[in-house]
Motif scaffolding. Structure first.
Motif, PDB file in Angstrom:
ATOM      1  N   GLU A 143       8.444  47.714  -8.618  1.00 27.10           N
ATOM      2  CA  GLU A 143       7.992  47.128  -9.860  1.00 27.10           C
ATOM      3  C   GLU A 143       8.196  45.615  -9.806  1.00 27.10           C
ATOM      4  O   GLU A 143       9.170  45.121  -9.249  1.00 27.10           O
ATOM      5  N   ALA A 144       7.263  44.889 -10.404  1.00 30.20           N
ATOM      6  CA  ALA A 144       7.378  43.442 -10.421  1.00 30.20           C
ATOM      7  C   ALA A 144       8.556  43.025 -11.288  1.00 30.20           C
ATOM      8  O   ALA A 144       8.816  43.610 -12.341  1.00 30.20           O
ATOM      9  N   ALA A 145       9.277  42.018 -10.836  1.00 27.87           N
ATOM     10  CA  ALA A 145      10.419  41.490 -11.568  1.00 27.87           C
ATOM     11  C   ALA A 145      10.086  40.100 -12.081  1.00 27.87           C
ATOM     12  O   ALA A 145       9.279  39.374 -11.490  1.00 27.87           O
ATOM     13  N   ASP A 146      10.702  39.727 -13.188  1.00 29.19           N
ATOM     14  CA  ASP A 146      10.450  38.421 -13.786  1.00 29.19           C
ATOM     15  C   ASP A 146      11.471  37.405 -13.304  1.00 29.19           C
ATOM     16  O   ASP A 146      12.672  37.674 -13.259  1.00 29.19           O
ATOM     17  N   PHE A 147      10.991  36.219 -12.929  1.00 30.85           N
ATOM     18  CA  PHE A 147      11.863  35.101 -12.598  1.00 30.85           C
ATOM     19  C   PHE A 147      11.359  33.879 -13.354  1.00 30.85           C
ATOM     20  O   PHE A 147      10.345  33.288 -12.987  1.00 30.85           O
ATOM     21  N   ARG A 148      12.011  33.540 -14.446  1.00 30.72           N
ATOM     22  CA  ARG A 148      11.667  32.368 -15.257  1.00 30.72           C
ATOM     23  C   ARG A 148      10.188  32.364 -15.623  1.00 30.72           C
ATOM     24  O   ARG A 148       9.507  31.342 -15.570  1.00 30.72           O
ATOM     25  N   GLY A 149       9.675  33.525 -16.005  1.00 28.28           N
ATOM     26  CA  GLY A 149       8.290  33.638 -16.431  1.00 28.28           C
ATOM     27  C   GLY A 149       7.304  33.935 -15.327  1.00 28.28           C
ATOM     28  O   GLY A 149       6.139  34.248 -15.600  1.00 28.28           O
ATOM     29  N   VAL A 150       7.737  33.827 -14.080  1.00 33.13           N
ATOM     30  CA  VAL A 150       6.901  34.164 -12.924  1.00 33.13           C
ATOM     31  C   VAL A 150       7.198  35.616 -12.547  1.00 33.13           C
ATOM     32  O   VAL A 150       8.353  35.990 -12.374  1.00 33.13           O
ATOM     33  N   SER A 151       6.161  36.418 -12.422  1.00 30.51           N
ATOM     34  CA  SER A 151       6.341  37.809 -12.009  1.00 30.51           C
ATOM     35  C   SER A 151       6.179  37.904 -10.498  1.00 30.51           C
ATOM     36  O   SER A 151       5.243  37.332  -9.929  1.00 30.51           O
ATOM     37  N   VAL A 152       7.112  38.604  -9.842  1.00 33.82           N
ATOM     38  CA  VAL A 152       7.076  38.740  -8.386  1.00 33.82           C
ATOM     39  C   VAL A 152       7.297  40.198  -8.010  1.00 33.82           C
ATOM     40  O   VAL A 152       8.248  40.829  -8.467  1.00 33.82           O
ATOM     41  N   GLU A 153       6.421  40.737  -7.198  1.00 33.00           N
ATOM     42  CA  GLU A 153       6.545  42.096  -6.679  1.00 33.00           C
ATOM     43  C   GLU A 153       6.822  42.025  -5.177  1.00 33.00           C
ATOM     44  O   GLU A 153       6.118  41.328  -4.445  1.00 33.00           O
ATOM     45  N   VAL A 154       7.838  42.731  -4.728  1.00 28.99           N
ATOM     46  CA  VAL A 154       8.232  42.728  -3.319  1.00 28.99           C
ATOM     47  C   VAL A 154       7.714  43.993  -2.651  1.00 28.99           C
ATOM     48  O   VAL A 154       7.933  45.099  -3.146  1.00 28.99           O
ATOM     49  N   VAL A 155       7.027  43.818  -1.528  1.00 24.65           N
ATOM     50  CA  VAL A 155       6.417  44.933  -0.811  1.00 24.65           C
ATOM     51  C   VAL A 155       6.779  44.841   0.671  1.00 24.65           C
ATOM     52  O   VAL A 155       6.531  43.816   1.315  1.00 24.65           O
ATOM     53  N   GLY A 156       7.376  45.898   1.222  1.00 24.41           N
ATOM     54  CA  GLY A 156       7.634  45.965   2.649  1.00 24.41           C
ATOM     55  C   GLY A 156       8.927  45.299   3.058  1.00 24.41           C
ATOM     56  O   GLY A 156       9.751  44.886   2.237  1.00 24.41           O
ATOM     57  N   ASP A 157       9.111  45.225   4.364  1.00 24.60           N
ATOM     58  CA  ASP A 157      10.295  44.633   4.966  1.00 24.60           C
ATOM     59  C   ASP A 157       9.849  43.685   6.073  1.00 24.60           C
ATOM     60  O   ASP A 157       8.709  43.717   6.519  1.00 24.60           O
ATOM     61  N   GLY A 158      10.768  42.856   6.527  1.00 26.75           N
ATOM     62  CA  GLY A 158      10.450  41.971   7.632  1.00 26.75           C
ATOM     63  C   GLY A 158      10.394  40.524   7.206  1.00 26.75           C
ATOM     64  O   GLY A 158      11.066  40.087   6.276  1.00 26.75           O
ATOM     65  N   THR A 159       9.564  39.751   7.890  1.00 26.00           N
ATOM     66  CA  THR A 159       9.445  38.320   7.621  1.00 26.00           C
ATOM     67  C   THR A 159       9.000  38.084   6.183  1.00 26.00           C
ATOM     68  O   THR A 159       7.958  38.597   5.764  1.00 26.00           O
ATOM     69  N   PRO A 160       9.743  37.315   5.392  1.00 23.62           N
ATOM     70  CA  PRO A 160       9.334  37.093   3.999  1.00 23.62           C
ATOM     71  C   PRO A 160       8.107  36.188   3.913  1.00 23.62           C
ATOM     72  O   PRO A 160       8.050  35.133   4.557  1.00 23.62           O
ATOM     73  N   VAL A 161       7.126  36.619   3.128  1.00 17.82           N
ATOM     74  CA  VAL A 161       5.900  35.850   2.919  1.00 17.82           C
ATOM     75  C   VAL A 161       5.653  35.764   1.419  1.00 17.82           C
ATOM     76  O   VAL A 161       5.398  36.779   0.762  1.00 17.82           O
ATOM     77  N   LEU A 162       5.757  34.568   0.867  1.00 21.53           N
ATOM     78  CA  LEU A 162       5.485  34.327  -0.547  1.00 21.53           C
ATOM     79  C   LEU A 162       3.993  34.083  -0.706  1.00 21.53           C
ATOM     80  O   LEU A 162       3.443  33.164  -0.097  1.00 21.53           O
ATOM     81  N   MET A 163       3.314  34.894  -1.533  1.00 17.47           N
ATOM     82  CA  MET A 163       1.859  34.857  -1.635  1.00 17.47           C
ATOM     83  C   MET A 163       1.462  34.452  -3.053  1.00 17.47           C
ATOM     84  O   MET A 163       1.670  35.195  -4.014  1.00 17.47           O
ATOM     85  N   ILE A 164       0.857  33.256  -3.179  1.00 16.52           N
ATOM     86  CA  ILE A 164       0.564  32.652  -4.476  1.00 16.52           C
ATOM     87  C   ILE A 164      -0.944  32.686  -4.726  1.00 16.52           C
ATOM     88  O   ILE A 164      -1.720  32.159  -3.915  1.00 16.52           O
ATOM     89  N   PRO A 165      -1.388  33.269  -5.828  1.00 13.99           N
ATOM     90  CA  PRO A 165      -2.817  33.270  -6.146  1.00 13.99           C
ATOM     91  C   PRO A 165      -3.232  31.970  -6.827  1.00 13.99           C
ATOM     92  O   PRO A 165      -2.417  31.080  -7.057  1.00 13.99           O
ATOM     93  N   GLY A 166      -4.506  31.872  -7.161  1.00 12.12           N
ATOM     94  CA  GLY A 166      -5.042  30.649  -7.741  1.00 12.12           C
ATOM     95  C   GLY A 166      -5.230  30.721  -9.238  1.00 12.12           C
ATOM     96  O   GLY A 166      -4.663  31.565  -9.933  1.00 12.12           O
ATOM     97  N   LEU A 167      -6.053  29.824  -9.742  1.00 12.52           N
ATOM     98  CA  LEU A 167      -6.308  29.695 -11.174  1.00 12.52           C
ATOM     99  C   LEU A 167      -6.875  30.989 -11.744  1.00 12.52           C
ATOM    100  O   LEU A 167      -7.789  31.587 -11.159  1.00 12.52           O
ATOM    101  N   ASN A 168      -6.336  31.437 -12.864  1.00 11.98           N
ATOM    102  CA  ASN A 168      -6.787  32.658 -13.533  1.00 11.98           C
ATOM    103  C   ASN A 168      -6.676  33.889 -12.649  1.00 11.98           C
ATOM    104  O   ASN A 168      -7.389  34.869 -12.859  1.00 11.98           O
ATOM    105  N   SER A 169      -5.789  33.865 -11.674  1.00  8.52           N
ATOM    106  CA  SER A 169      -5.745  34.914 -10.667  1.00  8.52           C
ATOM    107  C   SER A 169      -4.511  35.779 -10.818  1.00  8.52           C
ATOM    108  O   SER A 169      -3.463  35.312 -11.259  1.00  8.52           O
ATOM    109  N   GLY A 170      -4.632  37.034 -10.376  1.00  7.90           N
ATOM    110  CA  GLY A 170      -3.520  37.962 -10.371  1.00  7.90           C
ATOM    111  C   GLY A 170      -2.952  38.141  -8.980  1.00  7.90           C
ATOM    112  O   GLY A 170      -3.569  37.784  -7.980  1.00  7.90           O
TER     113      GLY A 170
END
Length: 317
Positions: free
Chosen positions: A41-68
């Motif tokens: 389940e996605a967790a909230d961090f200061r208004g930013v929602s982050v969902e963690v999927v899988g294991d291994g090398t961490p990759v932070l994936m940021i969408p664009g304007l009006n994007s999910g």
């Protein structure tokens, strides 16, 4: 009679509107989660929602304007099993509640750097699309040691100068200010009609358009307007020289072909804007529009897998 300078400003304003459309439309991907291991389940961090999927090398994936965050879900799946995706949902977009920020881009930069620290991510790969690519660059500029590798998907250090590299800050700010004022003054129906009308120019994957519209309708109008203004007026062309992370830039040109763009002219524009970033790798898609992760998925996945060091996407072959 108009002066030559006024005519140049008007041409720049008309041309700029085409390129700003790449950020106006936003990205709403279909929520396809098949085959994703360890989905949480996605967790909230200061208004930013982050969902963690899988294991291994961490990759932070940021969408664009009006994007999910689902913008990146299929790509995340293709990077398994060697990658741990941190799928980001920025506030104000695609139904995520807005937060108070005087400067949206800088606020998102600081929140995501705070998340990296809070989650104990050691030099993660940071991947950003469009507005998310600008935020990713700002993260790597502000704290070069915090970003291991950087992937920027169809974003420029200075969108305001995309059509006219010689444009002054005054000219760009005036154009962006006029755009913002028009967006603020439009009635709800006209505002939304403009956004929806631009969607087909952002992806050639027709089945995405319905969800794109739903997510655009779910985005906060004030946040969208301010964020777009900031993307157009933020100039990182000199500052990208402070980035220490190896950087891959994935660019599109086909969507701008009706405006006279060619692979050579688009590449030239990208190379000029990233000139201060030593060792930057710029790759051009032959087919994709702005949403390369949907329109040219195998091409994008191959480049990201090789750059990140993830396993081949055998399931997709």
């Amino acid at each position: 009679m108009q002066t030559q300078a006024q005519e140049q400003d008007m041409r720049h304003s008309r041309n700029q509107s085409h390129f700003s459309a790449a950020l106006l439309a936003g990205a709403i991907a279909l929520a396809i989660g098949v085959g994703l291991p360890h989905r949480a389940e996605a967790a909230d961090f200061r208004g930013v929602s982050v969902e963690v999927v899988g294991d291994g090398t961490p990759v932070l994936m940021i969408p664009g304007l009006n994007s999910g965050m689902d913008t990146w879900r299929d790509t995340c799946s293709a990077l398994q099993p060697q990658v741990q995706c941190h799928l980001v949902q920025l506030p104000g977009f695609a139904g995520q509640p807005a937060v108070e920020e005087e400067a949206y881009l800088e606020g998102m930069r600081d929140r995501l750097l705070g998340y990296v620290d809070s989650a104990n991510l050691e030099q993660p790969v940071v991947v950003g699309h469009s507005l998310g690519g600008v935020v990713a660059m700002q993260m790597a500029i502000a704290r070069p040691e915090a970003v291991g590798k950087l992937v920027v998907v169809d974003a420029l250090p200075y969108l305001g100068a995309a059509q006219n590299p010689a444009a002054t800050a005054e000219q760009v700010n005036r154009t962006a200010g006029q755009m913002r004022a028009a967006m603020e003054a439009a009635d709800d129906a006209s505002y939304m009609a403009q956004l929806i009308g631009m969607l087909p120019t952002q992806t050639r994957t027709v089945e995405r358009l319905g969800t794109l519209e739903e997510w655009a309708r779910a985005s906060d109008r004030a946040v969208t307007t301010q964020a777009l203004y900031e993307v157009m007026t933020t100039d990182l062309r000199a500052e990208v020289g402070r980035i220490e992370a190896p950087t891959l830039v994935l660019a599109s040109w086909a969507g701008y072909a009706p405006l006279g763009a060619t692979p050579e002219t688009v590449r030239g524009g990208f190379e000029a804007q990233y000139a201060a970033l030593d060792g930057v790798q710029i790759e051009m898609s032959a087919d994709g529009y702005h949403f390369l992760m949907w329109d040219d998925p195998q091409w994008l996945r191959q480049h990201v897998r090789e750059f990140v060091g993830a396993a081949p996407d055998t399931a997709a072959r």
